[in-house]
Design a protein around this motif. Structure first.
Motif, PDB file in Angstrom:
ATOM      1  N   GLY A 162       0.859  -1.318  -0.088  1.00  0.00           N
ATOM      2  CA  GLY A 162      -0.008   0.159  -0.044  1.00  0.00           C
ATOM      3  C   GLY A 162       0.908   1.359  -0.102  1.00  0.00           C
ATOM      4  N   THR A 163       0.411   2.297   0.609  1.00  0.00           N
ATOM      5  CA  THR A 163       1.054   3.523   0.486  1.00  0.00           C
ATOM      6  C   THR A 163       1.493   3.949   1.934  1.00  0.00           C
ATOM      7  OG1 THR A 163      -0.254   4.424  -1.389  1.00  0.00           O
ATOM      8  CG2 THR A 163       0.937   5.909   0.114  1.00  0.00           C
ATOM      9  N   LEU A 164       2.819   4.409   2.181  1.00  0.00           N
ATOM     10  CA  LEU A 164       3.302   4.817   3.437  1.00  0.00           C
ATOM     11  C   LEU A 164       3.555   6.273   3.122  1.00  0.00           C
ATOM     12  CD1 LEU A 164       5.795   3.189   6.116  1.00  0.00           C
ATOM     13  CD2 LEU A 164       6.275   5.815   5.334  1.00  0.00           C
ATOM     14  N   SER A 165       2.984   7.185   4.061  1.00  0.00           N
ATOM     15  CA  SER A 165       3.399   8.633   4.037  1.00  0.00           C
ATOM     16  C   SER A 165       4.108   9.131   5.526  1.00  0.00           C
ATOM     17  CB  SER A 165       2.124   9.303   3.659  1.00  0.00           C
ATOM     18  OG  SER A 165       1.222   9.031   4.748  1.00  0.00           O
ATOM     19  N   ILE A 166       4.883  10.072   5.337  1.00  0.00           N
ATOM     20  CA  ILE A 166       5.296  10.847   6.422  1.00  0.00           C
ATOM     21  C   ILE A 166       5.172  12.087   6.414  1.00  0.00           C
ATOM     22  CG2 ILE A 166       7.546  11.288   7.947  1.00  0.00           C
ATOM     23  CD1 ILE A 166       8.983   8.844   6.621  1.00  0.00           C
ATOM     24  N   GLU A 167       4.271  12.731   7.309  1.00  0.00           N
ATOM     25  CA  GLU A 167       4.080  13.998   7.550  1.00  0.00           C
ATOM     26  C   GLU A 167       4.713  14.806   8.596  1.00  0.00           C
ATOM     27  OE1 GLU A 167      -0.264  16.507   8.290  1.00  0.00           O
ATOM     28  OE2 GLU A 167      -0.286  14.997   6.531  1.00  0.00           O
ATOM     29  N   VAL A 168       5.301  15.977   8.257  1.00  0.00           N
ATOM     30  CA  VAL A 168       6.026  16.464   9.276  1.00  0.00           C
ATOM     31  C   VAL A 168       5.188  17.793   9.219  1.00  0.00           C
ATOM     32  CG1 VAL A 168       8.272  17.219  10.243  1.00  0.00           C
ATOM     33  CG2 VAL A 168       8.019  15.266   8.935  1.00  0.00           C
ATOM     34  N   ARG A 169       4.795  18.372  10.557  1.00  0.00           N
ATOM     35  CA  ARG A 169       4.206  19.647  11.000  1.00  0.00           C
ATOM     36  C   ARG A 169       4.847  20.224  11.970  1.00  0.00           C
ATOM     37  NH1 ARG A 169      -0.318  21.127   8.083  1.00  0.00           N
ATOM     38  NH2 ARG A 169      -1.483  19.364   7.042  1.00  0.00           N
ATOM     39  N   GLY A 170       5.222  21.712  11.868  1.00  0.00           N
ATOM     40  CA  GLY A 170       5.819  22.278  12.887  1.00  0.00           C
ATOM     41  C   GLY A 170       5.319  23.552  13.052  1.00  0.00           C
ATOM     42  N   ASP A 171       5.730  24.501  13.938  1.00  0.00           N
ATOM     43  CA  ASP A 171       5.184  25.780  14.054  1.00  0.00           C
ATOM     44  C   ASP A 171       6.214  26.980  13.810  1.00  0.00           C
ATOM     45  OD1 ASP A 171       7.197  25.919  16.147  1.00  0.00           O
ATOM     46  OD2 ASP A 171       5.711  25.967  17.587  1.00  0.00           O
ATOM     47  N   GLY A 172       7.294  26.548  12.956  1.00  0.00           N
ATOM     48  CA  GLY A 172       8.356  27.358  12.521  1.00  0.00           C
ATOM     49  C   GLY A 172       8.292  27.753  10.996  1.00  0.00           C
ATOM     50  N   PRO A 173       9.075  28.454  10.546  1.00  0.00           N
ATOM     51  CA  PRO A 173       8.986  28.999   9.147  1.00  0.00           C
ATOM     52  C   PRO A 173       8.537  27.755   8.118  1.00  0.00           C
ATOM     53  CG  PRO A 173      11.123  29.595  10.346  1.00  0.00           C
ATOM     54  CD  PRO A 173      10.349  28.831  10.973  1.00  0.00           C
ATOM     55  N   LEU A 174       8.966  26.612   8.155  1.00  0.00           N
ATOM     56  CA  LEU A 174       8.635  25.447   7.442  1.00  0.00           C
ATOM     57  C   LEU A 174       7.454  24.786   8.424  1.00  0.00           C
ATOM     58  CD1 LEU A 174       8.793  23.449   5.041  1.00  0.00           C
ATOM     59  CD2 LEU A 174      10.792  22.355   6.165  1.00  0.00           C
ATOM     60  N   GLU A 175       6.212  25.021   7.755  1.00  0.00           N
ATOM     61  CA  GLU A 175       5.063  24.552   8.571  1.00  0.00           C
ATOM     62  C   GLU A 175       4.687  23.001   8.193  1.00  0.00           C
ATOM     63  OE1 GLU A 175       1.944  27.078   8.256  1.00  0.00           O
ATOM     64  OE2 GLU A 175       1.304  26.583   6.069  1.00  0.00           O
TER      65      GLU A 175
END
Length: 291
Positions: free
Chosen positions: A61-74
């Motif tokens: 199937g599909t594997l995804s990695i999602e990185v969320r932050g509160d800095g300039p790169l959200e």
């Protein structure tokens, strides 16, 4: 020698590993968006990481990695599947200054979390969440394996805006075939001597020889990797339907049509009033094709 992943293991031990090298697939991701260099580097590391994890968990199937932050790169997000298809995207927060070229993972993302999603072709979706507790993407993913998989795992990731690469080592549960109790510590210690440029510039065979020429390594055939996007009119139509009939009709009243595009590959999709009406009335039916 690029855009491939190479599995290996050490005979007589419970240690296995993977090396991923990306060039064209990485460039195809970057060509679709104008990212600052620091963001491009983090996106390259994420592409390498998602390939390593996909090969590690053996998901159909599909594997995804999602990185969320509160800095300039959200947002950083990457997806991969066993067929070797990969795609990724990043989003810089509005109103933030352009990140400096040398900005690192923590400076770019600040506080936040990583969500790893396993979406099998059959069966239930699984999500694992880990906080951004380390100063590198690799360190955060190591924490995920420690908490969720309970398997000692180490990652070394690198990207320079042109190439991306990664090395993963993992210690499997002890079994009767493991005859070397020091193999894990020794293999990690040797990998820690690896330089950033070596990881990016050396082919997998040379890298393995340089690190482990005194070990008995079994190397498997490499698997090719490539950029690929699974967007389609049907998928976009279902995403539009999730907005709800009332909002869709309001958009139509204002614009007479809906134009959207895939954030990963920038493919544009146009839905006229007749198509949106048909979608509202029969959401499971494929959107009609207008000639």
């Amino acid at each position: 020698m690029t855009d491939q992943i190479q599995r290996f293991l050490f005979d007589g031990t419970n240690v296995r590993g993977e090396i991923v090298q990306l060039e064209r697939a990485y460039q195809e991701v970057l060509e679709r968006h104008a990212y600052p260099l620091a963001v491009s580097r983090q996106l390259g590391e994420l592409l390498a990481a998602v390939a390593l994890l996909t090969e590690t968990v053996k998901l159909d199937g599909t594997l995804s990695i999602e990185v969320r932050g509160d800095g300039p790169l959200e947002l950083l997000m990457a997806e991969s599947n066993p067929g070797g298809e990969m795609r990724a995207i990043a989003r810089v927060a509005e109103g933030q200054p352009v990140p400096a070229d040398g900005a690192g993972f923590r400076e770019l993302l600040g506080a936040g979390r990583i969500v790893i999603t396993l979406d099998p072709s059959e069966g239930k979706r699984y999500q694992g969440i880990v906080e951004l507790s380390a100063d590198t993407l690799g360190g955060c993913l190591e924490a995920y394996f420690s908490q969720s998989e309970q398997l000692p795992t180490r990652l070394w990731l690198a990207a320079d805006g042109a190439r991306a690469a990664g090395l993963l080592l993992q210690q499997l549960p002890d079994d009767a075939q493991s005859q070397d109790p020091d193999a894990w510590e020794r293999s990690v210690h040797l990998a820690a001597t690896l330089q950033h440029d070596e990881l990016l510039e050396l082919d997998a065979e040379t890298l393995l020889f340089r690190l482990y020429h005194e070990e008995q390594a079994r190397v498997f055939p490499p698997k090719p990797l490539h950029f690929g996007c699974n967007c389609s009119r049907e998928r976009i139509a279902q995403a539009l339907y999730s907005l709800g009939a009332e909002e869709l009709r309001q958009i139509l009243e204002e614009q007479q049509a809906i134009d959207t595009q895939c954030h990963f590959c920038n493919t544009r999709y146009h839905f006229g009033a007749a198509e949106i009406d048909a979608l509202i009335e029969a959401p499971d039916a494929p959107p009609p094709t207008l000639h």
